[in-house]
Enzyme design. Structure first.
Site, PDB file in Angstrom:
ATOM      1  CB  ALA A  62      -1.042   0.066   1.023  1.00 22.45           C
TER       2      ALA A  62
ATOM      3  N   GLY B  92       0.756  -5.758   0.555  1.00 25.01           N
ATOM      4  CA  GLY B  92      -0.180  -5.735  -0.729  1.00 25.01           C
ATOM      5  C   GLY B  92       0.421  -6.352  -1.792  1.00 25.01           C
TER       6      GLY B  92
ATOM      7  CD  GLU C 264      -2.359  -8.695   1.801  1.00 26.13           C
ATOM      8  OE1 GLU C 264      -3.273  -9.163   2.599  1.00 26.13           O
ATOM      9  OE2 GLU C 264      -2.357  -7.372   1.547  1.00 26.13           O
TER      10      GLU C 264
ATOM     11  CD  GLU D  73       0.803  -6.898   5.163  1.00 33.67           C
ATOM     12  OE1 GLU D  73       0.513  -6.634   4.146  1.00 33.67           O
ATOM     13  OE2 GLU D  73       1.667  -7.577   5.598  1.00 33.67           O
TER      14      GLU D  73
END
Length: 331
Positions: free
Chosen positions: A133, A178, A181, A201
């Site tokens: 992110a 992310g 992910e 994270e």
């Protein structure tokens, strides 16, 4: 209880068949409109094999000089392969609101295009796949906006995971948070040995919020996934291959696109197969992995039934009889 489970599974076959028929019809009816849209611009593929074969349809922000997401419909021997290239070099391909919006728009167009056979996700920025992110953008958000942003990221990555065709993540650089992910949402992951991957994270006192806590354990097992998430550990391509996080590891080349080249070669292996069968096989596997075996076998039965009346199946049998390559049309 086994009989009741079987009855419940078979009871859901009608609904599943209906969904399958609707999905296949939507793909067929939308292909003409989606193939004709956004077809006027053209640009080269960029780094990697197949650059001479690129066709030109791009979905991006026209207001920006740099396309943050490049969409390539390849031609010639790669026809049917679509490449989505992350291209936010100044931000290490970090996911921001604009990039998520463009990804969602591109995926929406791809899912209804019958001519699309395989999608490759890659980076067009050397040394990086996706840094996760965009924390600089997030720092400027009001606290009430953060939840909405994470929900959008989760929804977009879920849309990617639900694409009806095979998807391959080509990880030629760092994939963190992310970014990993996003790769986990793909069917297959290929990485350079020098690539770095991890769900980091917990270092920021948060948890993976775009599918990482669910897809990582389904990929490498619960215990090892917990270890990686609890430690925020980063692994290279070799270790990622050894734990089953990726399917193939390759030595990086001078161009920095070794994983993309391997992904492209893998995608070409998929092209000769029956298009409807590929879509239905993916659906059967994805749905079956979430249920018990009895229900999974019922799902397989329903999915198999969708391949029987297709023109592709008739062509496949005819080609086998005539000892020639089949000419599938995705029907």
């Amino acid at each position: 209880s086994g009989g009741s489970m079987a009855a419940a599974a078979l009871g859901g076959l009608g609904l599943l068949r209906g969904r399958l028929r609707l999905r296949l019809r939507l793909g067929a009816s939308a292909s003409s409109s989606s193939s004709s849209s956004s077809s006027s611009s053209s640009s080269p593929l960029g780094r990697g094999a197949g650059s001479r074969a690129a066709a030109g349809r791009s979905y991006g922000s026209e207001a920006k000089e740099e396309e943050e997401l490049r969409v390539r419909y390849l031609d010639d021997e790669h026809k049917g392969i679509v490449v989505l290239g992350l291209n936010r070099s100044h931000a290490k391909n970090a996911l921001n609101k604009n990039l998520l919006k463009m990804m969602s728009k591109a995926v929406d167009a791809l899912k209804s295009d019958k001519k699309v056979r395989t999608v490759i996700f890659r980076s067009e920025v050397p040394g990086i796949f996706c840094a996760g992110a965009d924390l600089k953008e997030r720092a400027k958000m009001h606290s009430s906006e953060v939840g909405s942003f994470v929900s959008k990221a989760r929804a977009t990555i879920n849309e990617m995971a639900n694409l009806p065709v095979p998807t391959i993540a080509a990880i030629d650089g760092t994939a963190l948070g992310g970014g990993l992910e996003l790769a986990l949402a793909c069917d297959i992951r290929v990485a350079a040995s020098s690539a770095k991957m991890g769900l980091v994270e917990t270092k920021l006192a948060i948890i993976p919020g775009a599918g990482g806590t669910q897809r990582l354990p389904r990929t490498i097992g619960v215990s090892l996934a917990k270890e990686l998430i609890f430690s925020a550990r980063i692994v290279d391509g070799e270790e990622a291959k050894s734990i089953g996080l990726i399917s193939h590891v390759v030595e990086q080349n001078e161009a920095g696109d070794a994983a993309y080249r391997r992904a492209l070669a893998l995608a070409r292996e998929f092209l000769p197969q029956g298009p409807v069968a590929m879509r239905v096989a993916k659906l059967a596997i994805n749905q079956g992995m979430e249920v018990d075996l009895v229900t999974g076998l019922a799902i397989e039965e329903a999915c198999y039934a969708q391949t029987i009346p297709t023109k592709d199946r008739i062509e496949g049998l005819l080609a086998f009889k005539e000892k020639r390559p089949p000419r599938y049309k995705g029907e």
